[in-house]
Design an enzyme around this catalytic site. Sequence first.
Site, PDB file in Angstrom:
ATOM      1  N   ARG A 180      49.874  49.982  34.784  1.00  0.00           N
ATOM      2  CA  ARG A 180      50.699  49.286  33.793  1.00  0.00           C
ATOM      3  C   ARG A 180      51.697  50.255  33.167  1.00  0.00           C
ATOM      4  O   ARG A 180      51.321  51.114  32.367  1.00  0.00           O
ATOM      5  CB  ARG A 180      49.840  48.648  32.697  1.00  0.00           C
ATOM      6  CG  ARG A 180      50.679  47.967  31.627  1.00  0.00           C
ATOM      7  CD  ARG A 180      49.919  46.954  30.781  1.00  0.00           C
ATOM      8  NE  ARG A 180      48.922  47.531  29.902  1.00  0.00           N
ATOM      9  CZ  ARG A 180      48.309  46.866  28.925  1.00  0.00           C
ATOM     10  NH1 ARG A 180      48.591  45.584  28.727  1.00  0.00           N
ATOM     11  NH2 ARG A 180      47.397  47.455  28.174  1.00  0.00           N
ATOM     12  N   ASP A 472      43.590  48.898  20.397  1.00  0.00           N
ATOM     13  CA  ASP A 472      44.756  49.517  21.018  1.00  0.00           C
ATOM     14  C   ASP A 472      45.989  49.087  20.248  1.00  0.00           C
ATOM     15  O   ASP A 472      45.889  48.518  19.158  1.00  0.00           O
ATOM     16  CB  ASP A 472      44.834  49.179  22.515  1.00  0.00           C
ATOM     17  CG  ASP A 472      45.070  47.687  22.783  1.00  0.00           C
ATOM     18  OD1 ASP A 472      45.301  46.922  21.818  1.00  0.00           O
ATOM     19  OD2 ASP A 472      45.033  47.296  23.959  1.00  0.00           O
TER      20      ASP A 472
END
EC number: 2.3.3.9
Length: 553
Positions: A180, A472
């Site tokens: 990613r 996150d």
Amino acid sequence: MTTLTERPIPDALSGTQVAPTRRATARDAEILTPEALEFLAMLHERFADTQAEILAARERRARAVIGGQDPDFDPTTRPVRNDGTWRAAGCAGAPGLEDRRVEITGPTDPKMTINALNSGAKVWLADAEDACAPTWENVVGGQLSLHDAIRGTLSLTTPEGREYQLRSANLTDLPTIVFRPRGWHLPEAHLRVQHSDGTVTAASGALVDFGLYFFHNAAELIARGRGPYFYLPKLEGHREARLWNQVFEAAQDALGIPRGTIRATVLIETLPAAFAMEEILYELREHAAGLNAGRWDYLFSIIKNLRTRGASYVLPDRNQVTMTAPFMRAYTELLVSTCHRRGAHAIGGMSAFIPDRRRPDVTERALAKVRDDKRREAGDGFDGTWVAHPDLIETARAQFDAVLGSRPHQVDRLRDDVQVGQANLLDVASAGRTGASITECGLRSNISVGVRYIASWLRGTGAAALDNLMEDAATAEISRSQVWQWIASGTRTEHGAVTRERALAVLAEVLGGLDRFPGDRYDDAAAVFREVALGDGFPEFLTTIAYERYLAD
């Protein structure tokens, strides 16, 4: 065998150059080779202007929504949605992507890379985005970890003498790597681009992450029985997907990789993208493997887009907004239906709960929540799901095994029963109707988690275990944006109205209760939090503020 660094880059550039802002170490230079930098220059030469255009279009769309225009399905792309004949590439011809029933996520430092690849999951989402603080060491070091892991040579010995080794040097014995890169909105300030017109800008984080990974590893991945696979974050519409598709075509052509070799799974994690799932798959159809329900960023995007719409659009405490809320079920069921109609995988979202090996009671609660979440996803038709910790893999896999059996996926389950419209996706008030509320505990948790996560991020750790949840950038964005929205909307908890003064008092209490240590970055984190959660304006992303101020050269 010809290596990538021996392949010429076709099409001479018009003077565009990419260079680091600091001296590279010996190992950094293995990634930032002259050929790799030339490849990055080619990508910036061709696509930087279009990237700037789509970011400007984002701003215009955001202003329109803030001004009262409701997001909706685009009438001009109705022919794409109504045409039942086209299909996405899916997993055909993409070894390692057939069975994705459990995917583990995490950053790409050596320890996390080894642990993820030893985990027993089907797929590893190698994350250079929300779980990565983009320090120079993490950006280039993460590329080195991936480079070595793909070749079976990665190992680590910690200063304490603990050794980490890959359980196999054979890539097909390990989880399939899906990388990613950062989103279109994020810069990479440690690499400067001198454009053909003489201007100098920071590089694109998206093009740097993608370009370095693809340049160094595409041919190697293919030779070892896998392929160059990507997760694409933060897309807001089909034109942004079209740009990625153009990047893929140019990259494959430049390095002699057949078109269609790349496969991309798009995270549907913004409110605008929820209204453009079919169009996104269509634009990427030669390279599209599937869509993922990025639930946490999706909640953040809902708050960001609808933050000034009044009480009906104010989300309750983030920990009370579950996937069973009607507006969230509409989003996920539309995703499954869309993917399967087009022959693509539908991948479920991440459960943020994490076990605690020292506290069996915490672990059992986490496993129970994960079990319920993954049972629902498998029953709804998802083909796989995310977990954030290796100890959750077995629990998640069991729920998908119960539905899939020996089948690799359930793409053939079309979900023709799903009927989702604009009103369903925008029914944010449905969370409150199912019993969720806004509490003093939620306010305090948002401020505490926000400050502690930002401090962790500033210290270089982008995935942080806080209060038995894996936090996150996405979950931190929810925390700070909820506080901003509650203040702006005059929201009340059981202790009265949420005001800026009250939030500042809670922030002071949180800071006073933290165990301080040299380099803790709590004061810097508090300054960032005050700006992104308690200021008059609403910065689009807290990470851009923190990056420009503290991590960029």
